[in-house]
Design an enzyme around this catalytic site. Structure first.
Site, PDB file in Angstrom:
ATOM      1  N   THR A   1       0.797  -1.094   0.019  1.00 50.35           N
ATOM      2  CA  THR A   1      -0.130  -0.171   0.102  1.00 50.35           C
ATOM      3  C   THR A   1       0.903   1.200  -0.119  1.00 50.35           C
ATOM      4  O   THR A   1       0.399   2.276  -0.837  1.00 50.35           O
ATOM      5  CB  THR A   1      -0.890   0.029   1.178  1.00 50.35           C
ATOM      6  OG1 THR A   1      -1.665  -1.075   1.048  1.00 50.35           O
ATOM      7  CG2 THR A   1      -1.584   1.565   1.428  1.00 50.35           C
TER       8      THR A   1
ATOM      9  N   THR B   1       1.175  -4.579   4.144  1.00 50.03           N
ATOM     10  CA  THR B   1       1.268  -4.695   5.651  1.00 50.03           C
ATOM     11  C   THR B   1       0.544  -6.386   5.950  1.00 50.03           C
ATOM     12  O   THR B   1       0.712  -6.974   6.932  1.00 50.03           O
ATOM     13  CB  THR B   1       0.268  -3.824   6.372  1.00 50.03           C
ATOM     14  OG1 THR B   1      -1.090  -3.875   5.686  1.00 50.03           O
ATOM     15  CG2 THR B   1       0.861  -2.615   6.298  1.00 50.03           C
ATOM     16  N   ASP B   2      -0.255  -6.883   4.916  1.00 51.30           N
ATOM     17  CA  ASP B   2      -1.068  -8.159   5.291  1.00 51.30           C
ATOM     18  C   ASP B   2      -0.454  -9.423   5.708  1.00 51.30           C
ATOM     19  O   ASP B   2      -0.672 -10.257   6.251  1.00 51.30           O
ATOM     20  CB  ASP B   2      -2.240  -8.335   3.929  1.00 51.30           C
ATOM     21  CG  ASP B   2      -3.449  -7.561   4.226  1.00 51.30           C
ATOM     22  OD1 ASP B   2      -3.604  -7.196   5.155  1.00 51.30           O
ATOM     23  OD2 ASP B   2      -3.857  -7.167   2.801  1.00 51.30           O
TER      24      ASP B   2
ATOM     25  N   SER C   1       0.885  -7.355  -0.827  1.00 56.04           N
ATOM     26  CA  SER C   1       1.648  -8.486  -0.159  1.00 56.04           C
ATOM     27  C   SER C   1       0.809  -9.749  -0.123  1.00 56.04           C
ATOM     28  O   SER C   1       1.320 -10.893   0.502  1.00 56.04           O
ATOM     29  CB  SER C   1       1.703  -7.946   1.416  1.00 56.04           C
ATOM     30  OG  SER C   1       0.761  -7.899   2.203  1.00 56.04           O
TER      31      SER C   1
END
Lengths: 162, 162, 162, 162
Positions: C11, C82-83, C53
């Site tokens: 992101t 971030t995932d 991710s």
């Protein structure tokens, strides 16, 4: 003088949701922008729909026209997606006694670099100053309805025809 | 349509220099703002002076008026400090065939939160739409020259008189 | 001291394309952010991949690990979606003599409101200060690899287990 | 882990007042920046003074030292004007068991272009990661107290001595 702000969606109100990487039309950004700019004019918000302009159909356009006709205000600013803004503008012509200006943005208002804030100013300046009729306010320019289209490749609005 | 942008200084163009904590009028911010907003209109910049509006005197106002009269353009947007903007506006009335709109900002354009970008849009929308005459574009409102003043305590422009 | 910045997408580097409303991972944002922050440290950029991710697989993680092992620098900052950031972090543990810090953002760096700039500072501060090992820098907190996960509903990273 | 944030003023907290063109140290910007960055760490704010760092004297430095010594937290982030930040840093050395990191900004946090947000991240990353001692976090770099000074002409901090 009192101005009605009709919102219909479009890139100007797009927000981004991280969890699912969705990218959706969110709350109207106009109240936030007007507050930050210290707008002291009398104005009223009516949020009609939240659509990408490619999804706006004839029924939606009839609803937008009806809202303009029904409004007590004679000055109306409409925020709208850019892809079909010029089509909607043409469908609004011929409403007697109303000055209507459509605007939107090529980049969401929530971006660091955006045309949204400038465009809302541009439209608000025009809607207070023009006689009755329908206009588009994009790319720093006031276009007459029916004489403008979006050049998608160049990413800007251009005057058409003679 | 072609628009002349005359810059005279004011808060809108203020910059901050760390070393000495000076706070001065810098380069005109208009080209940067217009570029970011994708302004495709034909326009020309003339940077007349860089002054706080409290320092603008009668001689300066005569120079601003002369620049308006000499300009080939019939549409003129002037950026100006807010404290004496309404005085300068009055001194520009009566120029035949010219639509003049003054604007400025209460917070510098280089701030995260500023009215500068919105106000430049507001003024550009108005200057394209109004008949000849002199107006101020501030606080989301188009005021006629001679019928507006800055309320310094409230930090906004207000209509005056009948 | 010299720092390697490895970018993998996520992101933090997302950009938005109006024409088709696509939303894609763009150029690394790190050089722009570091320039604006006046970063005077010696650093080098290596753009390994540009992926959400959720699309980063075991092969990608092996490539990230190989890039860390091969780097002449002993301090490595990795930007990552971030995932699955915490999964990648665990796969990087056990590289001798390397201080590795992963970071990313919940909102794109190009947004007006974003955690990207703060998080890059946070990670750069940590990567210069920590002994060898692998850490995550998110939500203002330095977490140890293997002891952190993303709480997707709350939209933040949290320490796990004892 | 809990972090104390001590604020003393400086450019990072500067605000601009239009009416009188004053430029003063305002409310600490830290709570706003931490909220926007989603900082989930346990932290506490103590606003000690609001001064340009050129006005910070020996008495002020004694008060800053006393606040560090009295704090229950062992991790302390101090925001400070840049001109004498390195002097204050030296005066804080030798406090047993405390990790202290000073930071500030060359451009106010309220500017569109600023190093303030990045620097607060940098300092927060360092203060969680370093052993007891005093450091400066500026220009993307963690400097040891006593081995850094501000190069005012270049507008950046540089390592000194051997």
């Amino acid at each position: 003088m009192s101005v009605l702000v009709l919102t219909t969606g479009g890139t100007i109100d797009k927000v981004y949701f991280d969890a699912s990487s969705e990218y959706e039309v969110g709350e109207p950004t106009v109240p936030h922008v007007f507050r930050e700019a210290g707008v002291a004019l009398d104005w009223r918000l009516e949020s009609l729909m939240r659509k990408d302009s490619l999804e706006i159909n004839d029924e939606d356009r009839a609803a937008i026209r009806a809202a303009c006709e029904a409004a007590p205000e004679s000055r109306i600013l409409i925020t709208h997606g850019t892809d079909t803004m010029s089509i909607t503008a043409e469908k609004l012509t011929g409403i007697s006694g109303k000055t209507i200006v459509l605007t939107g943005a090529l980049a969401p208002a929530r971006f660091k670099t955006t045309d949204a804030i400038f465009n809302l100013g541009l439209a608000l300046g025009a809607v207070q100053s023009l006689p009755p009729g329908v206009h588009l306010a994009m790319n720093g320019t006031i276009f007459e309805a029916g004489k403008v289209c979006k050049n998608r490749e160049a990413g800007r609005f251009e005057a058409t025809g003679p």
